[in-house]
Design a protein around this motif. Structure first.
Motif, PDB file in Angstrom:
ATOM      1  N   TYR A 132      -3.506   4.100   1.906  1.00 31.76           N
ATOM      2  CA  TYR A 132      -4.873   4.533   1.621  1.00 31.76           C
ATOM      3  C   TYR A 132      -5.047   6.010   1.976  1.00 31.76           C
ATOM      4  O   TYR A 132      -5.585   6.806   1.196  1.00 31.76           O
ATOM      5  CB  TYR A 132      -5.851   3.667   2.421  1.00 31.76           C
ATOM      6  CG  TYR A 132      -7.295   4.029   2.218  1.00 31.76           C
ATOM      7  CD1 TYR A 132      -8.004   3.549   1.119  1.00 31.76           C
ATOM      8  CD2 TYR A 132      -7.962   4.854   3.129  1.00 31.76           C
ATOM      9  CE1 TYR A 132      -9.339   3.886   0.930  1.00 31.76           C
ATOM     10  CE2 TYR A 132      -9.292   5.191   2.950  1.00 31.76           C
ATOM     11  CZ  TYR A 132      -9.978   4.700   1.842  1.00 31.76           C
ATOM     12  OH  TYR A 132     -11.295   5.042   1.659  1.00 31.76           O
ATOM     13  N   ASP A 133      -4.532   6.399   3.147  1.00 34.39           N
ATOM     14  CA  ASP A 133      -4.663   7.793   3.591  1.00 34.39           C
ATOM     15  C   ASP A 133      -3.917   8.751   2.659  1.00 34.39           C
ATOM     16  O   ASP A 133      -4.393   9.847   2.371  1.00 34.39           O
ATOM     17  CB  ASP A 133      -4.144   7.949   5.025  1.00 34.39           C
ATOM     18  CG  ASP A 133      -5.112   7.329   6.020  1.00 34.39           C
ATOM     19  OD1 ASP A 133      -6.281   7.085   5.653  1.00 34.39           O
ATOM     20  OD2 ASP A 133      -4.689   7.081   7.172  1.00 34.39           O
ATOM     21  N   GLN A 134      -2.747   8.310   2.206  1.00 36.52           N
ATOM     22  CA  GLN A 134      -1.983   9.165   1.281  1.00 36.52           C
ATOM     23  C   GLN A 134      -2.774   9.384  -0.003  1.00 36.52           C
ATOM     24  O   GLN A 134      -2.886  10.512  -0.496  1.00 36.52           O
ATOM     25  CB  GLN A 134      -0.647   8.502   0.933  1.00 36.52           C
ATOM     26  CG  GLN A 134       0.369   8.560   2.038  1.00 36.52           C
ATOM     27  CD  GLN A 134       1.673   7.876   1.645  1.00 36.52           C
ATOM     28  OE1 GLN A 134       1.786   7.249   0.590  1.00 36.52           O
ATOM     29  NE2 GLN A 134       2.659   7.989   2.506  1.00 36.52           N
ATOM     30  N   ALA A 135      -3.320   8.292  -0.552  1.00 36.24           N
ATOM     31  CA  ALA A 135      -4.084   8.408  -1.804  1.00 36.24           C
ATOM     32  C   ALA A 135      -5.327   9.267  -1.595  1.00 36.24           C
ATOM     33  O   ALA A 135      -5.676  10.104  -2.432  1.00 36.24           O
ATOM     34  CB  ALA A 135      -4.464   7.022  -2.318  1.00 36.24           C
ATOM     35  N   ARG A 136      -5.979   9.080  -0.445  1.00 35.79           N
ATOM     36  CA  ARG A 136      -7.176   9.877  -0.165  1.00 35.79           C
ATOM     37  C   ARG A 136      -6.822  11.358  -0.015  1.00 35.79           C
ATOM     38  O   ARG A 136      -7.554  12.225  -0.473  1.00 35.79           O
ATOM     39  CB  ARG A 136      -7.878   9.370   1.101  1.00 35.79           C
ATOM     40  CG  ARG A 136      -9.192  10.114   1.317  1.00 35.79           C
ATOM     41  CD  ARG A 136     -10.049   9.518   2.386  1.00 35.79           C
ATOM     42  NE  ARG A 136      -9.332   9.381   3.638  1.00 35.79           N
ATOM     43  CZ  ARG A 136      -9.827   8.809   4.722  1.00 35.79           C
ATOM     44  NH1 ARG A 136     -11.030   8.298   4.691  1.00 35.79           N
ATOM     45  NH2 ARG A 136      -9.129   8.723   5.823  1.00 35.79           N
ATOM     46  N   ASN A 154      -8.327  14.288  -2.218  1.00 31.33           N
ATOM     47  CA  ASN A 154      -9.000  15.444  -1.600  1.00 31.33           C
ATOM     48  C   ASN A 154      -8.185  16.729  -1.698  1.00 31.33           C
ATOM     49  O   ASN A 154      -8.502  17.726  -1.056  1.00 31.33           O
ATOM     50  CB  ASN A 154      -9.295  15.151  -0.121  1.00 31.33           C
ATOM     51  CG  ASN A 154     -10.430  14.156   0.025  1.00 31.33           C
ATOM     52  OD1 ASN A 154     -11.333  14.105  -0.800  1.00 31.33           O
ATOM     53  ND2 ASN A 154     -10.368  13.344   1.074  1.00 31.33           N
ATOM     54  N   GLU A 155      -7.092  16.644  -2.465  1.00 34.39           N
ATOM     55  CA  GLU A 155      -6.212  17.798  -2.711  1.00 34.39           C
ATOM     56  C   GLU A 155      -5.634  18.382  -1.436  1.00 34.39           C
ATOM     57  O   GLU A 155      -5.458  19.592  -1.306  1.00 34.39           O
ATOM     58  CB  GLU A 155      -6.952  18.865  -3.534  1.00 34.39           C
ATOM     59  CG  GLU A 155      -7.324  18.349  -4.918  1.00 34.39           C
ATOM     60  CD  GLU A 155      -8.132  19.325  -5.740  1.00 34.39           C
ATOM     61  OE1 GLU A 155      -8.407  20.429  -5.257  1.00 34.39           O
ATOM     62  OE2 GLU A 155      -8.490  18.954  -6.870  1.00 34.39           O
ATOM     63  N   ILE A 213      -6.540   2.316  -5.483  1.00 31.82           N
ATOM     64  CA  ILE A 213      -6.521   2.325  -4.010  1.00 31.82           C
ATOM     65  C   ILE A 213      -7.907   2.712  -3.468  1.00 31.82           C
ATOM     66  O   ILE A 213      -8.417   2.102  -2.532  1.00 31.82           O
ATOM     67  CB  ILE A 213      -5.413   3.280  -3.481  1.00 31.82           C
ATOM     68  CG1 ILE A 213      -4.036   2.754  -3.890  1.00 31.82           C
ATOM     69  CG2 ILE A 213      -5.510   3.453  -1.961  1.00 31.82           C
ATOM     70  CD1 ILE A 213      -2.871   3.685  -3.563  1.00 31.82           C
ATOM     71  N   GLY A 214      -8.524   3.688  -4.121  1.00 31.20           N
ATOM     72  CA  GLY A 214      -9.832   4.166  -3.654  1.00 31.20           C
ATOM     73  C   GLY A 214     -10.924   3.113  -3.779  1.00 31.20           C
ATOM     74  O   GLY A 214     -11.729   2.932  -2.863  1.00 31.20           O
ATOM     75  N   PHE A 215     -10.954   2.411  -4.904  1.00 24.51           N
ATOM     76  CA  PHE A 215     -12.022   1.415  -5.085  1.00 24.51           C
ATOM     77  C   PHE A 215     -11.709   0.091  -4.400  1.00 24.51           C
ATOM     78  O   PHE A 215     -12.623  -0.601  -3.959  1.00 24.51           O
ATOM     79  CB  PHE A 215     -12.337   1.211  -6.572  1.00 24.51           C
ATOM     80  CG  PHE A 215     -13.157   2.328  -7.141  1.00 24.51           C
ATOM     81  CD1 PHE A 215     -14.488   2.492  -6.760  1.00 24.51           C
ATOM     82  CD2 PHE A 215     -12.612   3.243  -8.027  1.00 24.51           C
ATOM     83  CE1 PHE A 215     -15.259   3.528  -7.255  1.00 24.51           C
ATOM     84  CE2 PHE A 215     -13.366   4.291  -8.532  1.00 24.51           C
ATOM     85  CZ  PHE A 215     -14.693   4.430  -8.144  1.00 24.51           C
TER      86      PHE A 215
END
Ligand SMILES: C[S@@+](CC[C@H](N)C(=O)[O-])C[C@H]1O[C@@H](n2cnc3c(N)ncnc32)[C@H](O)[C@@H]1O
Length: 192
Positions: free
Chosen positions: A77-81, A85-86, A100-102
């Motif tokens: 989740y953190d990687q995708a976030r 967030n670039e 992953i976000g939803f």
């Protein structure tokens, strides 16, 4: 899908009014489709759009039967976030960032509400995945687009349901603040 501003619980009251005089050939259009929580209960010709490209990539991927990540640990989740967030690119595509976000964010808030995960006896990620997969059959033949509402091509004579962001509340994933005056001007033009 659990979604910020979902109208799922109003569908049974809203839809009989919205669809009252709909003819068989008439398009039903949602330019602010979000969690598909109304349109998934409508039959026939449908067009849906949203300005969140990850959300539309998610719905299109589900239509195409994309492979799904069923476990979303906090690290993933953190990687995708971070990519969203670039902060760091992990080569996730838009569908995966959306999924992953939803699926992994608290209350379907798409990275805004933080990681949901498991608390007490509840597995929030698994619940969100289950709820979303229940919608897949009902959204299979929707024509999805990713654009601002005023760029959407709406066939003449369509029924258009607009579930816009509320005035004065948290903004969605859009660069610009939603301009309500401009929206009402557009409504006057389109409804003619
Ligand atoms: C209230 S939510 C829709 C919820 C949906 N009816 C449901 O029940 O799940 C509003 C949606 O409008 C989208 N949105 C915000 N600004 C937009 C814009 N300018 N053009 C198109 N969509 C926009 C947001 O991404 C969000 O998904």
């Amino acid at each position: 899908m659990k979604y910020m501003g979902s109208k799922a619980r109003f569908a049974k009251d809203l839809l009989p009014i919205i669809l009252k005089d709909r003819t068989e050939e008439q398009y039903y259009v949602e330019p602010f489709v979000g969690g598909c929580n109304i349109i998934d209960k409508v039959q026939g010709k449908r067009i849906a759009s949203d300005s969140n490209k990850y959300l539309i990539a998610l719905w299109k991927g589900l239509q195409q039967g994309r492979g799904l990540i069923m476990e979303i640990p906090k690290e993933l989740y953190d990687q995708a976030r971070n990519q969203y967030n670039e902060i760091k690119n992990h080569n996730f595509d838009d569908f995966t960032i959306g999924w992953i976000g939803f699926m992994g964010s608290f209350n379907g808030r798409f990275y805004g509400g933080g990681y949901s995960g498991k608390h007490k006896n509840r597995d929030y990620v698994a619940e969100q995945i289950r709820n979303t997969l229940k919608q897949v059959e009902a959204i299979k033949d929707i024509d999805f687009h990713n654009c601002n509402y005023d760029q959407l091509q709406i066939p003449k004579g369509s029924i258009v349901y607009c579930d816009i962001p509320y005035q004065g509340t948290k903004q969605y994933d859009t660069k610009d603040k939603f301009n309500h005056d401009k929206f009402w001007q557009w409504c006057r033009k389109v409804s003619k």
